[in-house]
Scaffold this active site. Structure first.
Site, PDB file in Angstrom:
ATOM      1  N   THR A  56      13.222   5.411  11.272  1.00  0.00           N
ATOM      2  CA  THR A  56      14.145   4.308  11.547  1.00  0.00           C
ATOM      3  C   THR A  56      13.628   3.049  10.877  1.00  0.00           C
ATOM      4  OG1 THR A  56      14.796   5.306  13.626  1.00  0.00           O
ATOM      5  CG2 THR A  56      15.235   2.950  13.385  1.00  0.00           C
ATOM      6  N   GLY A 105       6.025  -7.851   1.335  1.00  0.00           N
ATOM      7  CA  GLY A 105       6.607  -9.031   1.975  1.00  0.00           C
ATOM      8  C   GLY A 105       5.610 -10.151   2.230  1.00  0.00           C
ATOM      9  N   HIS A 106       4.423  -9.787   2.744  1.00  0.00           N
ATOM     10  CA  HIS A 106       3.545 -10.845   3.263  1.00  0.00           C
ATOM     11  C   HIS A 106       2.820 -11.632   2.185  1.00  0.00           C
ATOM     12  CE1 HIS A 106      -0.642  -9.048   3.138  1.00  0.00           C
ATOM     13  NE2 HIS A 106       0.071  -7.955   2.945  1.00  0.00           N
ATOM     14  N   THR A 160       0.832  -1.206   0.000  1.00  0.00           N
ATOM     15  CA  THR A 160       0.000   0.000   0.000  1.00  0.00           C
ATOM     16  C   THR A 160       0.869   1.258   0.000  1.00  0.00           C
ATOM     17  OG1 THR A 160      -1.765  -1.164   1.153  1.00  0.00           O
ATOM     18  CG2 THR A 160      -1.772   1.246   1.315  1.00  0.00           C
ATOM     19  N   CYS A 203     -10.756  -6.638   1.381  1.00  0.00           N
ATOM     20  CA  CYS A 203     -11.139  -5.338   1.934  1.00  0.00           C
ATOM     21  C   CYS A 203     -12.642  -5.112   1.866  1.00  0.00           C
ATOM     22  CB  CYS A 203     -10.445  -4.224   1.174  1.00  0.00           C
ATOM     23  SG  CYS A 203      -8.806  -4.659   0.613  1.00  0.00           S
TER      24      CYS A 203
HETATM   25  C1  LIG Z   1      -2.040  -7.106  -1.040  1.00  0.00           C
HETATM   26  C2  LIG Z   1      -1.866  -6.189  -2.188  1.00  0.00           C
HETATM   27  C3  LIG Z   1      -1.472  -4.857  -1.992  1.00  0.00           C
HETATM   28  C4  LIG Z   1      -1.278  -4.271  -0.618  1.00  0.00           C
HETATM   29  O1  LIG Z   1      -0.101  -4.726  -0.006  1.00  0.00           O
HETATM   30  P1  LIG Z   1       0.050  -4.575   1.585  1.00  0.00           P
HETATM   31  O2  LIG Z   1       1.467  -4.992   1.834  1.00  0.00           O
HETATM   32  O3  LIG Z   1      -0.955  -5.484   2.198  1.00  0.00           O
HETATM   33  O4  LIG Z   1      -0.181  -3.139   1.897  1.00  0.00           O
HETATM   34  C5  LIG Z   1      -1.311  -4.062  -3.095  1.00  0.00           C
HETATM   35  N1  LIG Z   1      -1.520  -4.533  -4.330  1.00  0.00           N
HETATM   36  C6  LIG Z   1      -1.894  -5.794  -4.570  1.00  0.00           C
HETATM   37  C7  LIG Z   1      -2.095  -6.256  -5.963  1.00  0.00           C
HETATM   38  C8  LIG Z   1      -2.087  -6.661  -3.500  1.00  0.00           C
HETATM   39  O5  LIG Z   1      -2.485  -7.914  -3.734  1.00  0.00           O
END
Ligand SMILES: *Cc1c(COP(=O)(O)O)cnc(C)c1O
Length: 398
Positions: A235, A198-199, A72, A323
């Site tokens: 930081t 990352g996630h 994001t 969301c």
């Molecule tokens: C999950 C996602 C995001 C947001 O990433 P976050 O690290 O959760 O803020 C943005 N773009 C796409 C295509 C995503 O799938």
């Protein structure tokens, strides 16, 4: 009860090698990377190694990587950073972007930046010609995602990149979903800015990166210290960054094998569903799609009810985007693809992961048909339908 996680497009479990490294950098490498002493130097070295790993994974240079708090923030930094630095100018995006891009565009629009939202075809694709036709003398940035998070459709980024280069317009792509599933090479894609999180790739939550091609200038989103070459003050999240570095390295290692495994699990699921359940529509592009994504509409039932039924059997999937789920609003992606409202509300996204097994898929294939049957038996729409041959599979082609 058996539990099966098929929501890897929402987030992924952290890889054990990543978790081990994150723990080590929380407990032992706790210095502030800006400090000049050995504790700080150790943290700085770990962070710079992570930067090299992320850069290598996308064929960039380390100084082109800016660490952020996630996808994001990277999308916000790319779009607002370019627009605000330019002071004025027109932006082009698509109607099927993640909200982190769409809502950023809406905020910029309120600040006086005109935005073009390109429509997509029924598979969710834009064409390079559409982008070319939308570019004006005022255009400063084009932002088109590499692959869609809801339906998995892959966009022709390299061709769009070639056009943007020729016309002297910057190109940003949100590669959050494609990274780790497709080859992401910033040079061959001709992109100027690229978002990673990352996630979504077995790394930690709350950390991401923005690739900023050398020479591209951005206004920072926040004011503070001179961290990240004055592009992102504060930081640094050293444990998260080190985790992202490891996750990026793992994501580009064994990529073809992993993609083959994902596609095999995804195909086992879609084929099984189409064999066992009638009136199912596969959303997104039939071939130009991410290997892990199956987005399906079960006619006559709401996606949310399917999710609850699956959850009661220990299966995690998703409807629309995470969301909006809970709001019973049809997905903006499916609406942009022209799906009728009732069908758009019946969509379920299954996204498989590296640890998904054939037994996981077969469990879903045992549980899902009776659940759909029960929901349809209660659905007034189903009672009023014009019946089809049992087991018939409805595709986009009809
Ligand atoms: C999950 C996602 C995001 C947001 O990433 P976050 O690290 O959760 O803020 C943005 N773009 C796409 C295509 C995503 O799938």
């Amino acid at each position: 009860m058996r539990e099966v996680y098929l929501d890897h497009a929402a987030t992924t479990p952290v890889h054990h090698e990543v978790a081990a490294l994150v723990e080590e950098h929380m407990l032992q490498v706790y210095g502030n990377p800006s400090s000049l002493h050995r504790f700080g130097r150790r943290a700085r070295a770990a962070m710079e190694e992570a930067r090299e790993r992320v850069a290598r994974a996308i064929a960039a240079e380390p100084e082109e990587i800016v660490f952020t708090s996630g996808g994001t923030e990277s999308n916000n930094l790319a779009l607002k950073g370019v627009a605000i630095r330019a002071g004025r100018g027109h932006l082009i995006t698509t109607q099927v972007e993640h909200h982190a891009v769409l809502h950023t565009c809406e905020a910029l629009e309120k600040q006086g930046f005109p935005i073009t939202y390109l429509p997509v075809d029924r598979y969710g694709r834009v064409t390079p010609e559409q982008v070319a036709a939308a570019i004006t003398a005022d255009t400063v940035l084009v932002s088109v995602m590499m692959a869609n998070n809801e339906v998995g459709t892959i966009q022709p980024i390299a061709a769009i990149g070639a056009i943007c280069r020729e016309r002297g317009v910057l190109l940003h792509t949100d590669a959050v979903q494609s990274f780790g599933q497709l080859n992401v090479d910033v040079r061959s894609l001709s992109v100027d800015l690229l978002t990673l999180s990352g996630h979504k790739v077995y790394g930690p939550k709350g950390v991401g990166a923005l690739y900023v091609r050398r020479g591209v200038r951005l206004a920072p989103l926040m004011q503070g210290g001179g961290h990240e070459r004055k592009r992102r003050p504060g930081t640094e999240n050293v444990p998260g960054i080190v985790g992202l570095g490891k996750a990026a390295e793992l994501a580009s290692r064994d990529l073809p094998e992993r993609a083959r495994h994902l596609a095999a699990m995804r195909d086992r699921l879609t084929r099984g569903i189409q064999e066992k359940i009638g009136d199912v529509v596969l959303n997104g592009h039939p071939t130009e799609r991410l290997p892990n994504n199956a987005n399906l509409c079960f006619r006559y039932v709401e996606g949310e009810s399917v999710l609850l039924a699956l959850d009661s059997k220990g299966i995690g999937a998703s409807s629309g985007s995470a969301c909006t789920s809970g709001a019973l609003e049809p997905s903006h992606v499916l609406m942009a693809m022209g799906l009728p409202h009732d069908l758009a509300q019946g969509s379920v996204r299954f996204s498989v992961g590296r640890q998904t097994t054939a037994e996981d898929i077969d469990y879903v294939l045992d549980v899902l048909p009776p659940s759909i049957g029960r929901l349809r038996a209660m659905s007034p729409l189903y009672a009023e339908r014009v019946p089809e041959a049992p087991g018939a599979c409805v595709t986009e082609e009809g």
